[in-house]
Design a protein around this motif. Structure first.
Motif, PDB file in Angstrom:
ATOM      1  N   GLU A  34      -8.880  -1.747  -1.101  1.00  0.00           N
ATOM      2  CA  GLU A  34      -9.681  -0.897  -1.972  1.00  0.00           C
ATOM      3  C   GLU A  34     -11.080  -1.473  -2.145  1.00  0.00           C
ATOM      4  O   GLU A  34     -11.322  -2.649  -1.895  1.00  0.00           O
ATOM      5  CB  GLU A  34      -9.016  -0.723  -3.340  1.00  0.00           C
ATOM      6  N   LYS A  37      -2.523   5.926  -0.905  1.00  0.00           N
ATOM      7  CA  LYS A  37      -2.464   6.706  -2.148  1.00  0.00           C
ATOM      8  C   LYS A  37      -3.543   7.775  -2.157  1.00  0.00           C
ATOM      9  O   LYS A  37      -3.297   8.917  -2.571  1.00  0.00           O
ATOM     10  CB  LYS A  37      -2.615   5.789  -3.357  1.00  0.00           C
ATOM     11  N   GLN A  38      -4.743   7.438  -1.673  1.00  0.00           N
ATOM     12  CA  GLN A  38      -5.798   8.433  -1.573  1.00  0.00           C
ATOM     13  C   GLN A  38      -5.376   9.573  -0.649  1.00  0.00           C
ATOM     14  O   GLN A  38      -5.648  10.751  -0.917  1.00  0.00           O
ATOM     15  CB  GLN A  38      -7.091   7.795  -1.061  1.00  0.00           C
ATOM     16  N   THR A  97      -8.015   2.830  -5.742  1.00  0.00           N
ATOM     17  CA  THR A  97      -6.686   3.052  -5.198  1.00  0.00           C
ATOM     18  C   THR A  97      -6.663   2.733  -3.714  1.00  0.00           C
ATOM     19  O   THR A  97      -7.681   2.748  -3.033  1.00  0.00           O
ATOM     20  CB  THR A  97      -6.236   4.507  -5.411  1.00  0.00           C
ATOM     21  N   GLU A 139       0.833  -1.204   0.000  1.00  0.00           N
ATOM     22  CA  GLU A 139       0.000   0.000   0.000  1.00  0.00           C
ATOM     23  C   GLU A 139       0.868   1.255   0.000  1.00  0.00           C
ATOM     24  O   GLU A 139       0.582   2.230  -0.708  1.00  0.00           O
ATOM     25  CB  GLU A 139      -0.912  -0.019   1.225  1.00  0.00           C
ATOM     26  N   GLU A 184       2.538   1.718  -3.430  1.00  0.00           N
ATOM     27  CA  GLU A 184       1.580   2.239  -4.407  1.00  0.00           C
ATOM     28  C   GLU A 184       1.448   3.753  -4.291  1.00  0.00           C
ATOM     29  O   GLU A 184       1.228   4.456  -5.285  1.00  0.00           O
ATOM     30  CB  GLU A 184       0.212   1.582  -4.195  1.00  0.00           C
TER      31      GLU A 184
END
Length: 296
Positions: free
Chosen positions: A139, A149-150, A145, A47, A50
């Motif tokens: 996710e 990342k969000q 995403t 995670e 990413e």
């Protein structure tokens, strides 16, 4: 457009004893317990990657060296697999780039805030992420995403400090830390005006619970320098974050995916079943097994 110092470092507090999973965790770190065939810590590291994280900081304790070894190159294993014509791609995500992983020790379990403070020299003057591996964030079904990342995308917009939150039924809020919300920036981004730990039912300022992902400015380390003890006689990260509110921007990102509390046995089983059911190589078989067991 305002630019913010990028998030390239992430702290993973993994020094806990894992007593809730004894005897399984007597010799194996709880972070290496598998969700089907993937260790819990692997989900969190993937995670972070990413989201563009480049430096992984493990805050470890005694008996946790196996976590670092999981991300090392296993020469004997890979040589044997290669000789036998086995698929090597299954190991791709377990190999860290040289120099990307750093470990520090938390010699005494004094709380989450203390664990994060142990990484202060590596964090330095950079903003950084925190991922709690016990909180498995997946996710939404159908793709999307990851949580971090969000959060990084939101940070690039507003800067400052951010925490991830999830909406839960009002009757469940007393089991969690929740935010006092301020202005809504968007459907998923909310200003934070306060943090409340386990408020009584009916007295919570919102139903948005803190869910184990953070982006913090390095000034939080100066707050933690005071080593002030809070609930349970431990140094609490929530207390330090609360002191940042009003001094720096502080926002919450409502995660659009799913959360599994793998710090509890039932949450761990739920995560294992949920992810197994979604696997093309075993989903149908697991579903049939579940039906058979429920019918007995």
């Amino acid at each position: 457009m305002t630019t913010h110092k990028p998030i390239k470092k992430a702290v993973f507090p993994v020094a806990g004893l894992g007593t809730r999973f004894l005897p399984a965790t007597k010799a194996i770190p709880k972070e290496l317990l598998p969700i089907v065939d993937r260790p819990l810590i692997q989900f969190a590291v993937d995670e972070a990657r990413e989201a563009g994280i480049e430096q992984i900081i493990f805050v470890t304790g005694r008996g946790k060296t196996a976590i670092v070894e999981h991300f090392d190159v296993a020469f004997e294993l890979e040589a044997t697999m290669s000789e036998r014509g086995k698929d090597m791609s299954v190991l791709d995500d377990t190999r860290a780039t040289p120099g990307d992983i750093i470990t520090v020790r938390q010699q005494i379990p004094m709380g989450l805030g203390h664990a994060i403070w142990c990484a202060r020299a590596i964090v330095g003057d950079d903003p950084f992420a925190i991922l709690l591996p016990d909180e498995l964030m997946i996710e939404a079904r159908g793709g999307g995403t990851g949580c971090m990342k969000q959060m990084v995308e939101a940070y690039n917009e507003v800067g400052g400090n951010l925490i991830s939150v999830l909406e839960v039924p009002q009757e469940e809020v007393s089991s969690y830390g929740v935010i006092a919300p301020g202005a809504s920036i968007s459907d998923t981004l909310t200003e934070v005006t306060g943090l409340v730990e386990k408020p009584p039912a009916g007295q919570a300022p919102s139903n948005k619970i803190i869910s184990g992902r953070y982006i913090l400015q390095p000034e939080v380390m100066r707050v933690l320098d005071a080593q002030e003890k809070g609930a349970g006689g431990e140094i609490q990260l929530t207390d330090a974050m609360a002191k940042m509110i009003g001094n720096q921007p502080f926002h919450a990102v409502t995660f659009s995916g799913r959360r599994f509390d793998c710090g509890s046995k039932t949450g761990f089983v739920e995560a294992t079943l949920a992810l197994a059911l979604e696997r093309e190589d075993m989903g149908d078989e697991v579903r049939a097994i579940m039906r058979r067991l429920l019918a007995e």
